[in-house]
Design an enzyme around this catalytic site. Structure first.
Site, PDB file in Angstrom:
ATOM      1  N   ASN A  43      -3.698  -9.353  -1.552  1.00 42.34           N
ATOM      2  CA  ASN A  43      -4.753 -10.210  -1.003  1.00 42.34           C
ATOM      3  C   ASN A  43      -5.990  -9.406  -0.593  1.00 42.34           C
ATOM      4  OD1 ASN A  43      -3.847  -8.927   1.318  1.00 42.34           O
ATOM      5  ND2 ASN A  43      -3.729 -10.793   2.553  1.00 42.34           N
ATOM      6  N   THR A  46      -6.201  -4.693   2.794  1.00 46.61           N
ATOM      7  CA  THR A  46      -6.520  -3.266   2.877  1.00 46.61           C
ATOM      8  C   THR A  46      -6.634  -2.648   1.487  1.00 46.61           C
ATOM      9  OG1 THR A  46      -4.162  -2.711   3.112  1.00 46.61           O
ATOM     10  CG2 THR A  46      -5.449  -2.940   5.137  1.00 46.61           C
ATOM     11  N   VAL A  68       1.552 -12.068   0.436  1.00 48.12           N
ATOM     12  CA  VAL A  68       3.007 -12.215   0.408  1.00 48.12           C
ATOM     13  C   VAL A  68       3.496 -13.113   1.542  1.00 48.12           C
ATOM     14  CG1 VAL A  68       3.507 -10.032  -0.752  1.00 48.12           C
ATOM     15  CG2 VAL A  68       3.315 -10.087   1.746  1.00 48.12           C
ATOM     16  N   LYS A 100       3.950 -10.196  10.448  1.00 50.01           N
ATOM     17  CA  LYS A 100       4.242 -11.289   9.518  1.00 50.01           C
ATOM     18  C   LYS A 100       4.336 -10.776   8.078  1.00 50.01           C
ATOM     19  CE  LYS A 100       1.921 -15.164  10.084  1.00 50.01           C
ATOM     20  NZ  LYS A 100       0.751 -16.050  10.371  1.00 50.01           N
ATOM     21  N   LYS A 114      16.113 -13.312  -5.394  1.00 49.61           N
ATOM     22  CA  LYS A 114      17.346 -14.088  -5.476  1.00 49.61           C
ATOM     23  C   LYS A 114      17.227 -15.189  -6.520  1.00 49.61           C
ATOM     24  CE  LYS A 114      20.121 -17.309  -2.698  1.00 49.61           C
ATOM     25  NZ  LYS A 114      20.181 -18.040  -1.410  1.00 49.61           N
ATOM     26  N   TYR A 154       4.205  -2.469  13.412  1.00 46.47           N
ATOM     27  CA  TYR A 154       4.560  -1.854  12.128  1.00 46.47           C
ATOM     28  C   TYR A 154       5.982  -1.315  12.152  1.00 46.47           C
ATOM     29  CZ  TYR A 154       3.966   1.081   7.939  1.00 46.47           C
ATOM     30  OH  TYR A 154       4.094   1.676   6.706  1.00 46.47           O
ATOM     31  N   THR A 184       2.040  10.565   3.035  1.00 44.65           N
ATOM     32  CA  THR A 184       1.671  10.777   1.641  1.00 44.65           C
ATOM     33  C   THR A 184       0.152  10.898   1.546  1.00 44.65           C
ATOM     34  OG1 THR A 184       3.561   9.418   0.994  1.00 44.65           O
ATOM     35  CG2 THR A 184       1.941   9.896  -0.704  1.00 44.65           C
TER      36      THR A 184
END
Length: 332
Positions: A43, A46, A68, A100, A114, A154, A184
């Protein structure tokens, strides 16, 4: 109208959520190079379109602007769930949204896996260890996390996501993987995300003082982008019994002050080190035990810090030459 790759197509159909982010975009590129069909779901909270601009003309690549947190459907063989703000600068900006994304977003992707019989890899984080009392951190360590701190949206969101992934595997038979990603870095980093590597490099290149929070004795370990992505792909393709968490990171530890001094040695700069108060709940030690990755994936990092920093410095040198860099946010 978005394209759908449906059952019967011969290509491996892969969904990468958060695919327009720093790691997600490089993962998309690597998966495309391997001959897969890749759908990037992002979306752009970021992430950035320029990160995936080079793939848009590829007929095996598809970009869907979508969160998501909202339900999503499609036909996929594999799902890499990377969607979530990942730096303190970003995930603390809207902590409820971050939580969320971690929990509801992961639930939506598990429901999709699933429903379609897809394999799912959950991108977790070394942040689930909190400010660790065990060093280096093994995957069987449960962590030391402040549930009410500024980082907990987080930390706890990712811990909750791991619970969901584990329960969907146990109770619904979903084929799952969990990767715990440590610090990273590399080309493609967002210059405004507040990560310690990007901050130090930008500050040195622009002649600003290098900001260290605390006395610089806190340690981190830094894994180069390419090594990290290879580890993630290796985990997705590991045998089906490898459903337990796997640390992916560089076990070579360095103090934050030593990192600053290394950057200054590589960049001719008038910058000095400026010490500031340590942020709340900032961990003092963060270093992975990668024994599981070696045993089950045959993986370990290959790119030494000096080489990776050189590549990253050159990337930011080009970014600075092409546009102005705003004031540097707090480090991660």
């Amino acid at each position: 109208m978005r394209r759908n790759v449906r059952e019967g197509d011969c290509l491996t159909r892969i969904l990468v959520t958060g695919g327009a982010g720093f790691l997600g975009a490089h993962l998309c590129e690597r998966l495309l190079d391997m001959g897969n069909h890749v759908t990037c779901l992002d979306n752009l909270h970021t992430g950035a379109r320029q990160n995936i601009a080079g793939f848009l003309a590829n007929p095996r690549f598809e970009f869907v602007e979508h969160s998501v947190i909202d339900a999503f459907d499609g036909y996929f063989d594999e799902i890499y769930n990377l969607a979530c703000p990942a730096s303190p600068q970003h995930y603390q900006r809207d902590p409820v949204y971050t939580f969320k994304t971690s929990v509801i977003g992961t639930l939506n992707m598990l429901e999709l896996a699933k429903r379609r019989g897809a394999k799912l890899l959950q991108a977790s984080t070394s942040e689930i260890y909190g400010d660790p009392l065990v060093h280096p951190q093994k995957e069987n360590y449960w962590g030391n996390v402040n549930t009410m701190g500024v980082r907990s949206c987080y930390d706890e969101g990712k811990r909750g996501a791991e619970t969901l992934v584990s329960d969907f595997h146990r109770f619904h038979g979903v084929n799952t993987r969990i990767v715990r990603i440590f610090n990273t870095y590399g080309p493609g980093m967002n210059p405004e995300d507040g990560r310690v590597v990007s901050n130090f490099i930008i500050q040195a290149l622009t002649g600003n003082d290098i900001t260290i929070y605390g006395d610089g004795s806190q340690t981190r370990s830094f894994c180069y982008r390419d090594d990290l992505v290879e580890g993630i792909i290796g985990l997705m393709n590991a045998p089906d019994h490898v459903t337990f968490p796997i640390n992916i990171g560089n076990p070579v530890e360095i103090t934050v002050r030593k990192l600053a001094e290394t950057v200054l040695a590589m960049i001719p700069s008038k910058s000095r080190i400026d010490f500031r108060p340590l942020p709340e709940d900032d961990p003092m030690q963060r270093c992975p035990d990668v024994s599981r990755a070696r045993e089950y994936l045959g993986w370990e990092p290959k790119v030494p810090l000096q080489e990776g920093l050189g590549n990253t410095i050159e990337y930011f040198r080009q970014i600075i030459a092409s546009r102005s860099i705003p004031s540097v946010p707090k480090t991660a």
